[in-house]
Design an enzyme around this catalytic site. Structure first.
Site, PDB file in Angstrom:
ATOM      1  N   HIS A 257       0.832  -1.206   0.000  1.00  0.00           N
ATOM      2  CA  HIS A 257       0.000   0.000   0.000  1.00  0.00           C
ATOM      3  C   HIS A 257       0.866   1.256   0.000  1.00  0.00           C
ATOM      4  CE1 HIS A 257      -3.661   2.355   1.208  1.00  0.00           C
ATOM      5  NE2 HIS A 257      -2.733   3.133   1.752  1.00  0.00           N
ATOM      6  N   GLU A 258       1.830   1.315   0.910  1.00  0.00           N
ATOM      7  CA  GLU A 258       2.678   2.509   0.990  1.00  0.00           C
ATOM      8  C   GLU A 258       3.586   2.637  -0.223  1.00  0.00           C
ATOM      9  OE1 GLU A 258       1.851   4.668   3.001  1.00  0.00           O
ATOM     10  OE2 GLU A 258       0.610   3.441   4.328  1.00  0.00           O
ATOM     11  N   HIS A 261       1.796   4.678  -2.771  1.00  0.00           N
ATOM     12  CA  HIS A 261       1.975   6.108  -2.526  1.00  0.00           C
ATOM     13  C   HIS A 261       3.363   6.566  -2.976  1.00  0.00           C
ATOM     14  CE1 HIS A 261      -1.684   7.027  -0.369  1.00  0.00           C
ATOM     15  NE2 HIS A 261      -1.465   6.104   0.563  1.00  0.00           N
ATOM     16  N   GLU A 287      -4.496   7.846  -2.971  1.00  0.00           N
ATOM     17  CA  GLU A 287      -5.046   6.580  -2.483  1.00  0.00           C
ATOM     18  C   GLU A 287      -5.408   5.638  -3.625  1.00  0.00           C
ATOM     19  OE1 GLU A 287      -5.200   5.250   0.471  1.00  0.00           O
ATOM     20  OE2 GLU A 287      -4.241   6.995   1.349  1.00  0.00           O
TER      21      GLU A 287
END
Length: 492
Positions: A257-258, A261, A287
């Site tokens: 997930h990170e 980003h 996101e």
């Protein structure tokens, strides 16, 4: 053009100082000794004072009045648009208020972390009251009589409103709830992992997966923190993750997930480095990148088949028979307390809960002292389970401690954007599942870089998604994706 060049030189210096401030925040959550918190809050306040003075410098207004936008290129006009928006907001905030917000939120993060460990909301409540009050003062100054919560939203998703987000949530909720009820009533029950997983091996595997998704370790690093996050831009983009002895997915999917980003920031055109266009255009679009990396790719059947092999290599027997069963285990639906660990069905319900409660906090309809009771009642109504302790309830997220009111709804907005992007990407790039089954995300991440990431803030947020997808933003692709995926897993 000389005025434009002067404005951009000044802006680059301001943004470089902002990156230093961000690095102090990263250090506070990863490396800083606990006893340094008070001094760090003063450092952050001092730096915010310098930044606020630069962001509100009257010379910016003079440059903006002097420069003729029609003589500029598309990218230069975008820079002007963003500088003008930021300046207009900044000049409305008193300098002493900006400094006090920086000072208070710096110490508040540590107080929240300690209260979370101690399972004591009362230990955090006075600090949260102060943060809510300061952020309300800031928003009231900017709103100038307008809606305070909508003003807060502009920091994270410019151009949207609580009404628009509420309408989107109202469209999502019935089908999400209906799908959840069908899943929970199904005869299929995927097995959860029931082993201990060496934390060092989790971190090693997560780093390998991060590289596989294109994260550039020559311009970034992974550390551990209480709450995973991504920090920085351009050529210094850092991420954090966390480990759980019995839940390696916490580490693996927090990392992926990170990385979504971080890759967004790393892949923005170097032409825009340290400029307003050189950052992600909004948190909703940000996101969308983290969620499509994590969910549509990382939790898909093809990629989990690859991950199953990597897990067994790293940990040996993990108690799951084969890749198909592992796919079901990764996507197992349950009414857990923690947003960051939630399955794709419940995740958006977590966000809706926070969206409603923070609007009530900001408006004063809900007192901080009454937050635990309101949270627990809403959670039981939405999830059918009681909250057993504050760290599983209103103390689980760091966001409110650092004043991020208006941030939470961008998570679901990002899911909607990711649904649109996934449908468009699979339309444009044939055979992606064959790539994912080998752990190769290159063609997918190249498509995202070309169509979304490289642009940074060149276009406004919904325009970025609409251009990439060749169509208007809609929640339909996300809902169709979820219904198809979970129907397969649960034989619906």
């Amino acid at each position: 053009m000389s005025a434009y060049k002067e404005l951009m030189a000044f802006t680059r210096q301001t943004m470089a100082l902002g990156e230093i401030s961000g690095r102090l925040g990263w250090d506070q959550e990863t490396m800083m000794a606990e006893g340094s918190a008070i001094q760090r809050s003063e450092e952050m306040a001092a730096l915010e004072g310098v930044l606020h003075a630069r962001r509100t410098n009257p010379k910016i207004g003079e440059w903006l009045d002097t420069i003729e936008d029609t003589s500029l290129s598309q990218a230069e006009q975008a820079q002007m648009r963003l500088i003008r928006e930021q300046y207009t907001r900044a000049v409305k905030v008193p300098a002493d208020l900006a400094e006090e917000i920086a000072r208070t939120t710096s110490t508040a993060q540590g107080i929240w972390a300690q209260a979370r460990v101690a399972e004591s909301f009362d230990a955090f409540a006075p600090t949260l009251e102060r943060v809510v009050d300061l952020k309300r003062q800031e928003a009231e100054a900017i709103a100038d009589g307008g809606d305070v919560y909508d003003t807060m939203l502009q920091d994270y998703e410019p151009g949207t409103s609580a009404r628009e987000i509420g309408e989107m949530f109202d469209a999502l909720r019935p089908r999400l709830v209906a799908l959840r009820e069908r899943i929970l009533g199904a005869e299929v029950s995927p097995r959860a992992l029931d082993r201990e997983f060496d934390p060092a091996a989790q971190l090693a595997l997560s780093s390998k997966l991060a590289m596989g998704f294109g994260y550039d370790f020559t311009r970034g690093r992974i550390d551990q923190a209480v709450h995973p996050f991504s920090s920085g831009s351009g050529n210094d983009v850092r991420i954090t993750t966390r480990t759980s002895l019995r839940d390696p997915f916490n580490c693996i999917y927090s990392t992926i997930h990170e990385v979504g980003h971080a890759c967004y920031e790393q892949n923005i055109s170097q032409d825009y480095l340290l400029t307003p266009v050189g950052r992600g255009v909004s948190m909703g679009v940000h996101e969308s990148q983290s969620r499509i990396y994590e969910n549509q790719i990382g939790r898909g059947a093809a990629y989990t088949a690859y991950l199953f092999g990597e897990m067994t290599t790293a940990f040996g027997d993990i108690g799951v028979a084969d890749a198909e069963a592992f796919f079901a285990t990764v996507n197992r639906v349950s009414s857990g307390h923690i947003r960051t660990e939630a399955d794709e069905i419940h995740y958006n319900l977590h966000v809706m809960l926070r969206f409603d409660l923070e609007r009530q906090l900001v408006s004063g309809e809900l007192a901080v002292a009454d937050l635990p009771e309101a949270w627990n009642a809403r959670f039981e109504a939405d999830f059918g389970a009681k909250v057993d302790k504050p760290s599983n309830g209103c103390l689980q997220d760091v966001h409110w401690s650092v004043g991020l009111f208006g941030y939470f709804p961008t998570y679901t907005l990002g899911n909607v954007y990711a649904g649109c992007l996934n449908a468009a990407m699979r339309r444009d790039v044939v055979g992606l599942d064959e790539d994912f089954a080998r752990g190769d995300t290159t063609r997918a991440t190249d498509w995202l870089r070309e169509n979304v990431q490289r642009h940074g803030g060149l276009y406004e947020s919904r325009d970025v998604i609409a251009r990439a997808c060749n169509g208007a933003v809609s929640e339909e692709p996300l809902l169709a994706y979820l219904e198809d995926k979970f129907s397969r897993i649960y034989n619906l």
